[in-house]
Design a protein around this motif. Sequence first.
Motif, short mmCIF file in Angstrom:
data_model
loop_
_atom_site.label_atom_id
_atom_site.label_comp_id
_atom_site.label_asym_id
_atom_site.label_seq_id
_atom_site.Cartn_x
_atom_site.Cartn_y
_atom_site.Cartn_z
N ASP A 202 0.80 -1.24 0.00
CA ASP A 202 0.00 0.00 0.00
C ASP A 202 0.83 1.28 0.00
O ASP A 202 0.29 2.37 0.14
CB ASP A 202 -0.97 0.00 1.19
CG ASP A 202 -0.26 0.16 2.54
OD1 ASP A 202 0.99 0.14 2.56
OD2 ASP A 202 -0.96 0.30 3.56
N GLY A 203 2.15 1.18 -0.15
CA GLY A 203 2.98 2.38 -0.18
C GLY A 203 3.49 2.82 1.18
O GLY A 203 4.22 3.81 1.26
N SER A 204 3.15 2.11 2.23
CA SER A 204 3.65 2.47 3.57
C SER A 204 5.14 2.24 3.67
O SER A 204 5.85 2.96 4.38
CB SER A 204 2.93 1.65 4.65
OG SER A 204 1.55 1.91 4.65
N VAL A 205 5.62 1.19 3.00
CA VAL A 205 7.04 0.87 2.98
C VAL A 205 7.60 1.25 1.62
O VAL A 205 7.17 0.73 0.59
CB VAL A 205 7.27 -0.63 3.26
CG1 VAL A 205 8.73 -0.99 3.03
CG2 VAL A 205 6.86 -0.97 4.68
N ARG A 206 8.55 2.16 1.62
CA ARG A 206 9.12 2.64 0.36
C ARG A 206 10.64 2.44 0.29
O ARG A 206 11.18 2.03 -0.73
CB ARG A 206 8.79 4.13 0.20
CG ARG A 206 9.55 4.86 -0.89
CD ARG A 206 9.27 4.34 -2.28
NE ARG A 206 9.98 5.16 -3.27
CZ ARG A 206 10.01 4.91 -4.56
NH1 ARG A 206 9.38 3.88 -5.05
NH2 ARG A 206 10.67 5.71 -5.38
N THR A 207 11.37 2.72 1.38
CA THR A 207 12.82 2.59 1.37
C THR A 207 13.25 1.36 2.17
O THR A 207 12.76 1.13 3.28
CB THR A 207 13.49 3.85 1.95
OG1 THR A 207 12.99 4.09 3.27
CG2 THR A 207 13.21 5.05 1.08
N ALA A 208 14.17 0.59 1.62
CA ALA A 208 14.57 -0.68 2.25
C ALA A 208 16.09 -0.83 2.20
O ALA A 208 16.73 -0.51 1.19
CB ALA A 208 13.91 -1.85 1.54
N LEU A 209 16.66 -1.33 3.29
CA LEU A 209 18.10 -1.54 3.39
C LEU A 209 18.40 -3.03 3.42
O LEU A 209 17.86 -3.76 4.24
CB LEU A 209 18.64 -0.88 4.67
CG LEU A 209 20.14 -1.01 4.93
CD1 LEU A 209 20.94 -0.25 3.87
CD2 LEU A 209 20.49 -0.51 6.32
N GLY A 401 9.55 11.81 15.06
CA GLY A 401 10.17 12.29 13.83
C GLY A 401 9.17 12.68 12.76
O GLY A 401 9.56 13.22 11.73
N GLY A 402 7.88 12.40 12.99
CA GLY A 402 6.85 12.79 12.04
C GLY A 402 6.33 11.62 11.21
O GLY A 402 7.11 10.75 10.79
N GLU A 403 5.05 11.60 10.99
CA GLU A 403 4.42 10.54 10.19
C GLU A 403 4.54 10.88 8.71
O GLU A 403 4.37 12.03 8.29
CB GLU A 403 2.95 10.39 10.58
CG GLU A 403 2.29 9.19 9.94
CD GLU A 403 0.91 8.91 10.52
OE1 GLU A 403 0.28 7.91 10.12
OE2 GLU A 403 0.46 9.70 11.37
N LEU A 404 4.81 9.86 7.90
CA LEU A 404 4.97 10.05 6.46
C LEU A 404 3.73 9.59 5.72
O LEU A 404 3.09 8.62 6.11
CB LEU A 404 6.19 9.26 5.95
CG LEU A 404 7.54 9.65 6.53
CD1 LEU A 404 8.62 8.70 6.03
CD2 LEU A 404 7.90 11.08 6.16
N LYS A 405 3.43 10.28 4.63
CA LYS A 405 2.34 9.83 3.76
C LYS A 405 2.79 8.58 3.01
O LYS A 405 3.98 8.29 2.89
CB LYS A 405 1.94 10.92 2.79
CG LYS A 405 1.29 12.14 3.45
CD LYS A 405 0.82 13.12 2.40
CE LYS A 405 0.16 14.34 3.05
NZ LYS A 405 -1.07 13.97 3.78
N LYS A 406 1.85 7.86 2.47
CA LYS A 406 2.18 6.68 1.68
C LYS A 406 2.69 7.13 0.31
O LYS A 406 2.26 8.14 -0.23
CB LYS A 406 0.94 5.78 1.52
CG LYS A 406 0.44 5.20 2.84
CD LYS A 406 -0.80 4.35 2.65
CE LYS A 406 -1.27 3.79 3.99
NZ LYS A 406 -2.50 2.95 3.84
N PHE A 407 3.61 6.34 -0.22
CA PHE A 407 4.14 6.64 -1.54
C PHE A 407 3.08 6.29 -2.60
O PHE A 407 2.40 5.28 -2.45
CB PHE A 407 5.42 5.83 -1.79
CG PHE A 407 6.27 6.40 -2.88
CD1 PHE A 407 7.17 7.41 -2.63
CD2 PHE A 407 6.13 5.93 -4.18
CE1 PHE A 407 7.94 7.95 -3.66
CE2 PHE A 407 6.88 6.47 -5.20
CZ PHE A 407 7.80 7.48 -4.94
N PRO A 408 2.87 7.11 -3.63
CA PRO A 408 3.72 8.21 -4.10
C PRO A 408 3.38 9.60 -3.54
O PRO A 408 4.09 10.56 -3.87
CB PRO A 408 3.49 8.19 -5.61
CG PRO A 408 2.09 7.72 -5.76
CD PRO A 408 1.87 6.72 -4.65
#
Length: 611
Positions: A202-209, A401-408
């Motif tokens: 659903d775009g909640s996870v965008r960056t992965a290590l 640190g603040g909530e992020l919107k889902k990508f995009p």
Amino acid sequence: MGSKHNPSGNRTRSPVSIFIVIGLCCFFYILGAWQRSGFGKGDSIALEITKQTDCNIISNLNFETHHNNVDSIEPSQLKVEVFKPCDDKYTDYTPCQEQDRAMKFPRENMIYRERHCPEEEEKLHCLIPAPKGYKTPFPWPKGRDYVHYANVPHKSLTVEKAVQNWVQFQGDVFKFPGGGTMFPQGADAYIDELASVIPIADGSVRTALDTGCGVASWGAYLLKRNVLPMSFAPRDNHEAQVQFALERGVPAIIGVLGSIRLPYPARAFDMAQCSRCLIPWTSNDGMYLMEVDRVLRPGGYWILSGPPINWKTYYKTWKRSKEELQAEQRTIEEMAEQLCWKKVYEKGDLAIFRKKINAKSCRRKSANVCESKDADDVWYKKMETCVTPYPEVTSANEVAGGELKKFPARLFAIPPRIAAGLVEGVTVESYEEDNKLWKKHVNTYKRINKLLGTTRYRNIMDMNAGLGGFAAALESPKSWVMNVVPTIAKNTLGVIYERGLIGIYHDWCEGFSTYPRTYDFIHASGVFSLYQNTCKLEDILLEMDRILRPEGAVMFRDEVDVLIKVKKIAKGMRWNTNMMDHEDGPLVPEKILVVVKQYWVGGGDNSTSAD
């Protein structure tokens, strides 16, 4: 006496009338020059036409047609230094991760696998050759699964990892079936299991290590799910694993969890994983887990597959005792609890932990909290055995640190660091203006080079990324951008990650942590103005040449005087160059320099790829 009507008679003019005429001439000359400069806002019609003008004919912006710098240069300065090819043995040269230099450093904590760059007198001042037979990589998505053998002529992994389905050699190509040590059924099936617990879709996870990534198949298959991976692995006996990753079109760097902090800001990644990465998580009092915690966002996920998970099944295969493996897993889980991580899943070979969203929801015992006030200050900084504190919150439900919107939506939403005023000199308004500016610049770039935005340029680097506006304007499944924030520039990398983009800190006076020929397109805006009094421009240009693929392109944007110096050096580097005016016309001192690297290879075979 002559009549006053006599045309041949002498006529006199009043000094006042002459003064008035001269004054009017000066007034209209100044008015015209003012309006020509682009600042004459009184002429609303002309201004509107200027705004609407579509500069499609980029050839008319050729700076060279009306600016000649030769007269201002002494004859001795006109000589261009021609850089010769390096010896073929340097085909895979990585200046800061060379094996011979590495072996001089301690093996403790993998120090010898970290960055160790050459001194000034050791630097190569030559052009790194491509291997004979080099070909342009396959376009994405075919490139995910196939790599030309000539580009990475190393077969050792096909033998070492044959039973693990990493890579196969077929004819003149390598095939990557998508397997891995801990996902023999393929990366897709493995990610499906992760997605049953982690909200990947659903775009909640965008960056992965990916720590210890191998050939980066996990990252390769995350990309089609709109997750942007950052993979790293050391340059070690697993020959060319990071080189394979980049040749496939997957973001990766040469790196290791050793004694130095990772080159990423705090709270960068939504998800991190270790898939049999062989990192000793319990050593050094959990220091490596603490470093992963630093770069993991509140609410983010950590995945562990491989030892010691499922030790009851594999203890004989791993040649370790049940007691040792059980104790190791127990220690990892206790450390995770100290970090405010909760184990949310364990089945078979897989365990998943989730970091809590703030410290209020954490019931950990007393922990050694890091004293440094800047968790983003990481370049060559020693890793510490301490826990990075959460940002303060006012309620138990608030994301630290603040909530992020889902990508995009996240890409152009106001990043929390900017909304909170944590980036000096950047406001919400200036951030939005920056986005508009880079959309305009990228549109210009695409008119200059119509391959930008296509699968021809898959791996892209922005050498001075700022707020990530270039990468955001270019965002597409066809490409990805490595956003580099120079260590001497304003620290904006946290903002870039909050936008759902990836990047790294780097000092351009040193070699970048990658193999040669790993980027198709490089964007360098303001880089040489930034570094012109810090290190040699030719060293930066030679490093750009090293990491740029044959027939790859560079787009410079900088002050004209700086670009003249850059172009002079570039003439000796087997680069084709063309200088152009700024989009807003020739009166703007900032110019654009377009470069295409010529095709040539080691061994004297310099035919083009088209041939």
